[in-house]
Design a protein around this motif. Sequence first.
Motif, PDB file in Angstrom:
ATOM      1  N   ASN A 109     -15.022  -2.752  -5.582  1.00  0.00           N
ATOM      2  CA  ASN A 109     -14.519  -1.115  -5.983  1.00  0.00           C
ATOM      3  C   ASN A 109     -14.593  -0.493  -4.491  1.00  0.00           C
ATOM      4  O   ASN A 109     -15.314   0.408  -4.332  1.00  0.00           O
ATOM      5  CB  ASN A 109     -15.167  -0.594  -6.921  1.00  0.00           C
ATOM      6  N   PRO A 110     -13.602  -0.847  -3.571  1.00  0.00           N
ATOM      7  CA  PRO A 110     -13.775  -0.296  -2.492  1.00  0.00           C
ATOM      8  C   PRO A 110     -13.451   1.276  -2.380  1.00  0.00           C
ATOM      9  O   PRO A 110     -13.827   1.897  -1.450  1.00  0.00           O
ATOM     10  CB  PRO A 110     -12.471  -0.978  -1.740  1.00  0.00           C
ATOM     11  N   ASP A 111     -12.918   1.943  -3.248  1.00  0.00           N
ATOM     12  CA  ASP A 111     -12.499   3.221  -3.281  1.00  0.00           C
ATOM     13  C   ASP A 111     -13.982   4.101  -3.309  1.00  0.00           C
ATOM     14  O   ASP A 111     -14.147   5.118  -2.968  1.00  0.00           O
ATOM     15  CB  ASP A 111     -11.661   3.712  -4.486  1.00  0.00           C
ATOM     16  N   ASN A 112     -14.786   3.392  -3.722  1.00  0.00           N
ATOM     17  CA  ASN A 112     -16.417   3.927  -3.795  1.00  0.00           C
ATOM     18  C   ASN A 112     -17.396   3.918  -2.536  1.00  0.00           C
ATOM     19  O   ASN A 112     -18.474   4.254  -2.489  1.00  0.00           O
ATOM     20  CB  ASN A 112     -17.117   3.534  -4.899  1.00  0.00           C
ATOM     21  N   SER A 125     -13.149  -5.939   1.522  1.00  0.00           N
ATOM     22  CA  SER A 125     -13.135  -6.207  -0.072  1.00  0.00           C
ATOM     23  C   SER A 125     -12.672  -7.485  -0.580  1.00  0.00           C
ATOM     24  O   SER A 125     -12.703  -7.934  -1.863  1.00  0.00           O
ATOM     25  CB  SER A 125     -12.161  -4.966  -0.638  1.00  0.00           C
ATOM     26  N   HIS A 160       1.143  -1.481   0.042  1.00  0.00           N
ATOM     27  CA  HIS A 160      -0.191   0.158   0.040  1.00  0.00           C
ATOM     28  C   HIS A 160       0.712   1.368  -0.082  1.00  0.00           C
ATOM     29  O   HIS A 160       0.343   2.227   0.477  1.00  0.00           O
ATOM     30  CB  HIS A 160      -1.046   0.122   1.184  1.00  0.00           C
ATOM     31  N   SER A 172      -1.224  -2.224  -8.074  1.00  0.00           N
ATOM     32  CA  SER A 172      -2.388  -2.821  -7.219  1.00  0.00           C
ATOM     33  C   SER A 172      -3.042  -3.652  -8.342  1.00  0.00           C
ATOM     34  O   SER A 172      -3.861  -4.825  -7.710  1.00  0.00           O
ATOM     35  CB  SER A 172      -3.563  -1.596  -7.130  1.00  0.00           C
ATOM     36  N   GLU A 182     -10.373  -3.195   3.836  1.00  0.00           N
ATOM     37  CA  GLU A 182      -9.417  -3.959   2.772  1.00  0.00           C
ATOM     38  C   GLU A 182      -9.743  -5.537   3.099  1.00  0.00           C
ATOM     39  O   GLU A 182      -9.952  -6.060   2.176  1.00  0.00           O
ATOM     40  CB  GLU A 182      -7.810  -3.625   3.405  1.00  0.00           C
TER      41      GLU A 182
END
Length: 461
Positions: free
Chosen positions: A422-425, A349, A158, A199, A346
């Motif tokens: 899509n963990p960023d969302n 996901s 990361h 990633s 994390e």
Amino acid sequence: MKPLLGGGALRGVLPPISQRPASQTPPPGIDAIYQACKKVYPEQANPLQVTAVVKYWLGGPDPLDYVSMYYNQGTKDVPQHWHYVTFGFSDLHGDGRVHPISTPNMPSGFGFELTMRLKREEGETGPPTWPAELLQSLARYVFQSENSLFSGDHVSWHAPLDNSESRITHMLMTDDSQLPMISTPLGTVSFIQVVGVCSEELRAAQQWNGPGVIDILKSVPVAGGPWLVTDMRRGETVFEIKPELLEDVDNGIKTSGSNLSGVSARCVWLEMEEDDPESPPKLSEEVSKQIKVALLQGLEKSKQQIAEDQRPASSSEGDDNTSSVVPHELLCTRTLAGIHLKFNLEAASLFPLSCRGRILHGRHFTFKSVHGDTAITLVATGVAGSFVSEEKPFAAKGPWLQVLVPDHFASRLLEDLDELTNPDNIVLPKTYHWPDRRIQISVLEDNHFLDPVTYNEISTS
């Protein structure tokens, strides 16, 4: 797992072995690694070495005694690069100062040393030292957790490996192409190469398997090539360079699933009952140690039995002959009416991955807490050795929880948790409920979990 660079000890350049006084006979483990490297680099008898002035066995913070740095001129298909080799994961001295004394037919120390290949930039006259710091950070993780690294593993980092703005932020592990396993007077030593990846490439390894992605990287020269040289200036993923390779990954997942059998994660499980408050299990220190050993042994066996990944695997070993000395708390299985699972983003996901790549292929998947002995194992129907059933889908032995996930519910989880791919969302906190199954999953910020530590993935190869 985030980088822990710096270590705190002064570092310097150690006089090469061949330049030391004759009276200073190299310890057998050091000499064995040196001789293996000499076969690859016969003209570099005096490689630069990064060393900790205060050795680990004298109270220093860095487990590795040395990291040797060689210049490799490459080939027509392999760029010039720097080759780093560690000294310290294996037993160097044979006197018990760091590792238990072993015999020649046993693994020496942890049984491996790490290597790394870094592309030489134009104009560089010497090797950068940051890879040595990176390897020391991995060593601190291994020594503190007692989790070994194997070919086929992946490490979530990361952060750019060199603390720059690079897209190379994670690592895959594979066998070094020029350094085969050696037998030393102190045991066997394998050379595991660290390969920097983006990633998207890590995600492909998680969803499918590390060796498959390694083969893809080998086929694309700018992404690693035959010797898997890490290029920190690489600006495109292998799938952006050759989009058709995504189809290879998808086909691999459909036919063979994922070989990621578990992760160390920020997680906790709680029992849900109508009249009682949720509370995590409490165990004695002795039982906690027993559970840690049992879980580590189970993951080690998964790594050593690749063939087992092609059929339902065992979450616990039914023929374990140590059961007679296991405390009563571990032998007693407790069934639960309902469960509440809590993960950081994390870990959450990876839940769809566990269903798609493991459960629907008749396998199991374990989330092991990084700050305690809590473990959550998802189990497919028919997995041998599990202690759950259709009638009793939730069962615990101490803080180890098993959850039966039938195929029809795994498919439902895949649909309901699709947004986690899509963990960023995702906006936290987030909670999912399945009242008919008596399951609740919460996704929380990292600071919800006490004593956060480094995060590392454990995969079978």
